[in-house]
Design a protein around this motif. Structure first.
Motif, PDB file in Angstrom:
ATOM      1  N   GLY A 200      -8.045   4.108 -14.064  1.00 11.37           N
ATOM      2  CA  GLY A 200      -7.214   3.892 -15.235  1.00 11.37           C
ATOM      3  C   GLY A 200      -5.728   3.956 -14.955  1.00 11.37           C
ATOM      4  O   GLY A 200      -5.252   4.775 -14.176  1.00 11.37           O
ATOM      5  N   ALA A 201      -4.972   3.083 -15.632  1.00 12.73           N
ATOM      6  CA  ALA A 201      -3.534   2.977 -15.401  1.00 12.73           C
ATOM      7  C   ALA A 201      -2.781   4.237 -15.817  1.00 12.73           C
ATOM      8  O   ALA A 201      -1.681   4.494 -15.322  1.00 12.73           O
ATOM      9  CB  ALA A 201      -2.983   1.769 -16.167  1.00 12.73           C
ATOM     10  N   ASP A 202      -3.373   5.054 -16.702  1.00 14.32           N
ATOM     11  CA  ASP A 202      -2.691   6.269 -17.143  1.00 14.32           C
ATOM     12  C   ASP A 202      -2.625   7.336 -16.058  1.00 14.32           C
ATOM     13  O   ASP A 202      -1.974   8.365 -16.239  1.00 14.32           O
ATOM     14  CB  ASP A 202      -3.364   6.848 -18.390  1.00 14.32           C
ATOM     15  N   GLN A 238      -6.294  -0.226 -11.115  1.00  9.82           N
ATOM     16  CA  GLN A 238      -5.418   0.131 -12.222  1.00  9.82           C
ATOM     17  C   GLN A 238      -4.770   1.493 -11.996  1.00  9.82           C
ATOM     18  O   GLN A 238      -3.599   1.701 -12.345  1.00  9.82           O
ATOM     19  CB  GLN A 238      -6.198   0.149 -13.534  1.00  9.82           C
ATOM     20  N   ALA A 239      -5.506   2.432 -11.428  1.00 13.97           N
ATOM     21  CA  ALA A 239      -4.945   3.761 -11.176  1.00 13.97           C
ATOM     22  C   ALA A 239      -3.831   3.719 -10.141  1.00 13.97           C
ATOM     23  O   ALA A 239      -2.883   4.496 -10.213  1.00 13.97           O
ATOM     24  CB  ALA A 239      -6.053   4.722 -10.719  1.00 13.97           C
ATOM     25  N   VAL A 240      -3.950   2.809  -9.197  1.00 14.77           N
ATOM     26  CA  VAL A 240      -2.969   2.722  -8.110  1.00 14.77           C
ATOM     27  C   VAL A 240      -1.764   1.897  -8.518  1.00 14.77           C
ATOM     28  O   VAL A 240      -0.604   2.262  -8.253  1.00 14.77           O
ATOM     29  CB  VAL A 240      -3.617   2.144  -6.839  1.00 14.77           C
ATOM     30  N   GLY A 241      -2.017   0.771  -9.186  1.00 15.03           N
ATOM     31  CA  GLY A 241      -0.914  -0.103  -9.573  1.00 15.03           C
ATOM     32  C   GLY A 241      -0.085  -0.502  -8.371  1.00 15.03           C
ATOM     33  O   GLY A 241      -0.620  -0.951  -7.350  1.00 15.03           O
ATOM     34  N   ASP A 242       1.219  -0.294  -8.448  1.00 11.18           N
ATOM     35  CA  ASP A 242       2.133  -0.649  -7.354  1.00 11.18           C
ATOM     36  C   ASP A 242       2.465   0.539  -6.454  1.00 11.18           C
ATOM     37  O   ASP A 242       3.385   0.452  -5.619  1.00 11.18           O
ATOM     38  CB  ASP A 242       3.427  -1.238  -7.911  1.00 11.18           C
ATOM     39  N   LEU A 243       1.756   1.643  -6.619  1.00 13.25           N
ATOM     40  CA  LEU A 243       2.054   2.820  -5.805  1.00 13.25           C
ATOM     41  C   LEU A 243       1.777   2.548  -4.333  1.00 13.25           C
ATOM     42  O   LEU A 243       0.796   1.862  -3.987  1.00 13.25           O
ATOM     43  CB  LEU A 243       1.213   4.017  -6.250  1.00 13.25           C
ATOM     44  N   ASP A 244       2.598   3.105  -3.471  1.00  9.55           N
ATOM     45  CA  ASP A 244       2.365   3.067  -2.038  1.00  9.55           C
ATOM     46  C   ASP A 244       1.858   4.442  -1.633  1.00  9.55           C
ATOM     47  O   ASP A 244       2.635   5.405  -1.560  1.00  9.55           O
ATOM     48  CB  ASP A 244       3.658   2.731  -1.289  1.00  9.55           C
ATOM     49  N   LEU A 245       0.561   4.550  -1.391  1.00 12.98           N
ATOM     50  CA  LEU A 245      -0.031   5.846  -1.026  1.00 12.98           C
ATOM     51  C   LEU A 245      -0.215   5.999   0.460  1.00 12.98           C
ATOM     52  O   LEU A 245      -0.845   6.942   0.922  1.00 12.98           O
ATOM     53  CB  LEU A 245      -1.394   5.990  -1.741  1.00 12.98           C
TER      54      LEU A 245
END
Length: 251
Positions: A200-202, A238-245
């Protein structure tokens, strides 16, 4: 401490399917290694389809022991009960011996007393399975966890007393005025494997903080999860989106 393993799945159904594969593999591997598998389940909506899928599997049910990493302080027939959800979706549909299903006690009217009782239950079962003494921390084969949009996991909520508990396996976790029963960080971190399911995007803002190279463990309690065994995160897109992990910390 092993580096966390991250898998980004395209959507929630793909995440559930991957989790199913991993849980089934873990059960078979644990039974082959030491003739039982001790699982701690998560609540919430994300694992519910996983539990329904597990009910369709051919597994060594008589060798599986089920616990819960946290529970709301409600009767098992309450719609918010984690145990009630898992029993309806999975456990009542398969031949697991009833005494292998260790439901969190919530009927004593005293959350602290319930936490102590559940701790005694956990110690008793693992004393028989692993020969652990009462002062040893037992090792689960697998603990399933979710993560809230505030970074909490199990019922370890930001800036609450339960985060600092190191002398008990089970504690009372408070979400405002709502008491819950929860595994403590030392018990979670003794596990042979911890599997986060996050969709989830949240969840994006909390994930960014949990995987930051530096951060506040008490503000984002999922950072406290650093097991002696394998730590694996299953994340949907959706949970990650544009994050760079990619720069996630390894300890």
């Amino acid at each position: 401490m092993p580096a966390p393993l991250l898998e980004i799945l395209p959507d929630k159904p793909a995440l559930v399917q991957r989790a199913l594969t991993l849980v089934v593999e873990t059960i078979h591997s644990a039974v082959a290694d030491h003739n039982y598998c001790a699982l701690a389940l998560a609540g919430g909506s994300t694992p519910k389809p996983l539990y329904a899928a597990l009910a369709e599997q051919d597994l060594p049910w008589e060798k599986i022991y089920i616990f819960w990493g946290d529970e709301r302080y409600v009767p098992i027939d309450h719609p918010d009960s984690n145990a009630g959800m898992a029993k309806a979706a999975w456990l009542d549909r398969v031949p697991i011996p009833p005494d292998h299903i260790l439901v969190t006690p919530t009927l004593e009217g005293d959350p602290a007393a319930s936490a102590s009782l559940y701790e005694a239950m956990v110690k008793s079962v693992f004393g028989g399975l692993q020969g652990t003494s009462p002062d040893q921390v037992p090792a689960f084969d697998l603990i399933l966890l979710g993560m809230g949009d505030d970074g909490h996991t199990a019922s370890l909520f930001p800036h609450t007393e339960a985060l600092g508990v190191s002398d008990h396996l089970i504690a009372v976790g408070n979400k405002g005025d709502d008491p819950r029963i929860t595994f403590t960080a030392p018990l979670i971190n003794q596990s042979r494997q911890v599997l986060f399911l996050v969709a989830g995007a949240d969840k994006q803002a909390a994930l960014a903080q949990v995987f930051a190279a530096e951060g506040d463990d008490h503000a984002y309690p999922s950072r406290l999860v650093r097991p002696q065994g394998e730590l694996r995160w299953l994340l949907d897109r959706q949970a990650v989106g544009d994050l760079d992990l990619a720069a996630a910390p390894t300890s």
